[in-house]
Motif scaffolding. Structure first.
Motif, PDB file in Angstrom:
ATOM      1  N   GLY A  31      38.721  77.343  41.838  1.00 50.43           N
ATOM      2  CA  GLY A  31      37.321  77.237  42.222  1.00 50.43           C
ATOM      3  C   GLY A  31      36.512  78.508  42.109  1.00 50.43           C
ATOM      4  N   SER A  32      37.124  79.582  41.614  1.00 53.20           N
ATOM      5  CA  SER A  32      36.420  80.859  41.514  1.00 53.20           C
ATOM      6  C   SER A  32      35.837  81.052  40.119  1.00 53.20           C
ATOM      7  CB  SER A  32      37.365  82.023  41.834  1.00 53.20           C
ATOM      8  OG  SER A  32      38.426  82.081  40.892  1.00 53.20           O
ATOM      9  N   ILE A  33      34.844  81.944  40.034  1.00 56.71           N
ATOM     10  CA  ILE A  33      34.412  82.489  38.743  1.00 56.71           C
ATOM     11  C   ILE A  33      34.915  83.927  38.717  1.00 56.71           C
ATOM     12  CG2 ILE A  33      32.494  83.089  37.233  1.00 56.71           C
ATOM     13  CD1 ILE A  33      30.838  80.920  38.477  1.00 56.71           C
ATOM     14  N   MET A 176      28.037  78.482  36.711  1.00 50.01           N
ATOM     15  CA  MET A 176      27.962  78.336  38.160  1.00 50.01           C
ATOM     16  C   MET A 176      27.992  76.862  38.564  1.00 50.01           C
ATOM     17  SD  MET A 176      25.202  81.387  38.996  1.00 50.01           S
ATOM     18  CE  MET A 176      25.306  81.253  40.776  1.00 50.01           C
ATOM     19  N   ARG A 177      27.354  76.028  37.749  1.00 49.12           N
ATOM     20  CA  ARG A 177      27.363  74.590  38.042  1.00 49.12           C
ATOM     21  C   ARG A 177      28.756  73.988  37.839  1.00 49.12           C
ATOM     22  NH1 ARG A 177      23.464  73.465  34.978  1.00 49.12           N
ATOM     23  NH2 ARG A 177      24.399  72.271  33.294  1.00 49.12           N
ATOM     24  N   THR A 201      32.407  85.272  41.507  1.00 47.32           N
ATOM     25  CA  THR A 201      32.863  85.395  42.890  1.00 47.32           C
ATOM     26  C   THR A 201      33.902  86.506  43.022  1.00 47.32           C
ATOM     27  OG1 THR A 201      34.588  83.727  42.519  1.00 47.32           O
ATOM     28  CG2 THR A 201      32.455  82.960  43.346  1.00 47.32           C
ATOM     29  N   HIS A 202      34.642  86.743  41.929  1.00 51.04           N
ATOM     30  CA  HIS A 202      35.699  87.749  41.920  1.00 51.04           C
ATOM     31  C   HIS A 202      35.614  88.544  40.620  1.00 51.04           C
ATOM     32  CE1 HIS A 202      37.059  84.788  44.832  1.00 51.04           C
ATOM     33  NE2 HIS A 202      37.869  85.697  45.340  1.00 51.04           N
ATOM     34  N   PHE A 213      40.642  97.709  39.176  1.00 54.17           N
ATOM     35  CA  PHE A 213      40.081  97.073  40.376  1.00 54.17           C
ATOM     36  C   PHE A 213      40.266  95.579  40.266  1.00 54.17           C
ATOM     37  CE2 PHE A 213      36.834  94.667  42.556  1.00 54.17           C
ATOM     38  CZ  PHE A 213      36.939  95.166  43.853  1.00 54.17           C
ATOM     39  N   GLN A 214      40.517  94.942  41.410  1.00 55.18           N
ATOM     40  CA  GLN A 214      40.546  93.482  41.500  1.00 55.18           C
ATOM     41  C   GLN A 214      40.163  93.073  42.918  1.00 55.18           C
ATOM     42  OE1 GLN A 214      43.295  90.040  39.746  1.00 55.18           O
ATOM     43  NE2 GLN A 214      44.410  91.351  41.163  1.00 55.18           N
ATOM     44  N   GLY A 215      39.207  92.175  43.023  1.00 51.25           N
ATOM     45  CA  GLY A 215      38.775  91.721  44.343  1.00 51.25           C
ATOM     46  C   GLY A 215      37.501  90.924  44.236  1.00 51.25           C
TER      47      GLY A 215
END
Length: 301
Positions: A31-33, A176-177, A201-202, A213-215
């Motif tokens: 469910g993330s982008i 996003m949709r 989102t991430h 970096f990751q988050g």
């Protein structure tokens, strides 16, 4: 508990004597982008090709939908839609016909074609030849082709590359949709940092093959050092006044900057400067945007 869609464990990859990926551990949840950022040559496309099993890792450390990809290739890839580089579009066919040709190969029912055309906002241009599409329309058609078999995961390599501002906005809204309304997970590489900040989102940032970096977007922004920006009539005099008052002031070309503590600190500095005879044109809090953070994280290692 969040479901993992993409996971790599210290993924490394070499071309001849060149180390392209160096112990990259990705974590992408359902469910993330997930925005995958990095300079040219950082390893973004190589990572995507490994995720799609176009390049193979011998270490069996690539998991999609919690399944090791080499041993479950057909099962895993059936749940993925991808767009790497330019979409494979037949220019002499219309948008609808392009989708129809792909639907026949994938044994997808015809009613899915109309749904995809609507989803990627091409219904009004469905019967127009694809060679006459704008670049943004071609990219949306390419994403539509990737979505035709209703995959859970969409992997896109620079989908907004070369688009004008309107085309970029259209792709952003579409992605996003796809997550908010269709429940898809999107993994998207890009060099357009502002776009990633607006839609992801991430974030994962890769530099010279290393994941630096990751988050979440929020966690990335927390890395920035908030500063007070002061515009005044005499930068040197204002900086000296603040230094004498115990504030670690610095001077840029246009402003005096001081690390932000709280609102009371800003008020106290403003009072100090005014009482010392400085004219304060403006005083405000700011922090690095994503581009500045990206640059600071991708300095030469």
């Amino acid at each position: 508990m969040l479901q993992s869609v993409i996971q790599t464990h210290e993924l490394s990859y070499r071309f001849a004597d060149q180390q392209v990926l160096d112990k990259v551990s990705l974590q992408v949840n359902k469910g993330s982008i997930y925005g995958f950022l990095g300079p040219n040559g950082a390893g973004k496309t190589t990572t995507i090709k490994v995720l799609l099993n176009l390049l193979r890792s011998d270490d069996q450390n690539v998991f999609l939908f919690e399944k090791e990809i080499s041993a479950n290739r057909s099962l895993v890839l059936a749940q993925i839609g991808s767009l790497v580089e330019q979409p494979a579009i037949y220019g002499h066919l219309s948008g609808r016909e392009n989708l129809k040709a792909r639907a026949i190969l994938l044994k997808v029912k015809d009613d899915r074609i109309s749904a995809i055309l609507d989803l990627v906002a091409l219904s009004a241009h469905a019967d127009k030849k694809a060679k006459n599409y704008s670049l943004g329309m071609k990219q949306r058609l390419g994403i539509g082709l990737a979505l035709l078999h209703d995959p859970e995961l969409l992997i896109l390599d620079e989908p907004t590359n070369g688009l004008d501002p309107n085309g970029i906005i259209e792709i952003r809204k579409l992605l996003m949709r796809l997550t908010s309304e269709e429940g898809k997970t999107v993994f998207v590489s890009s060099h357009l940092l502002g776009e990633i900040e607006r839609m992801a989102t991430h974030v994962g940032i890769i530099n010279k093959g290393k994941l630096v970096f990751q988050g979440t977007i929020g966690e990335l922004q927390q890395l920035s050092n908030e500063q007070v920006i002061i515009e005044t009539n005499d930068l040197v005099e204002a900086a000296n006044t603040l230094l004498a008052g115990g504030y670690p002031a610095d001077i840029t070309e246009e402003y005096v900057t001081v690390p932000f503590t709280d609102a009371e600190q800003m008020g106290a500095m403003n009072t100090l400067l005014v009482n010392s005879g400085s004219t304060v044109y403006s005083i405000r809090k700011t922090k690095k945007d994503l581009e500045q953070l990206f640059l600071s994280l991708t300095q030469p290692l």
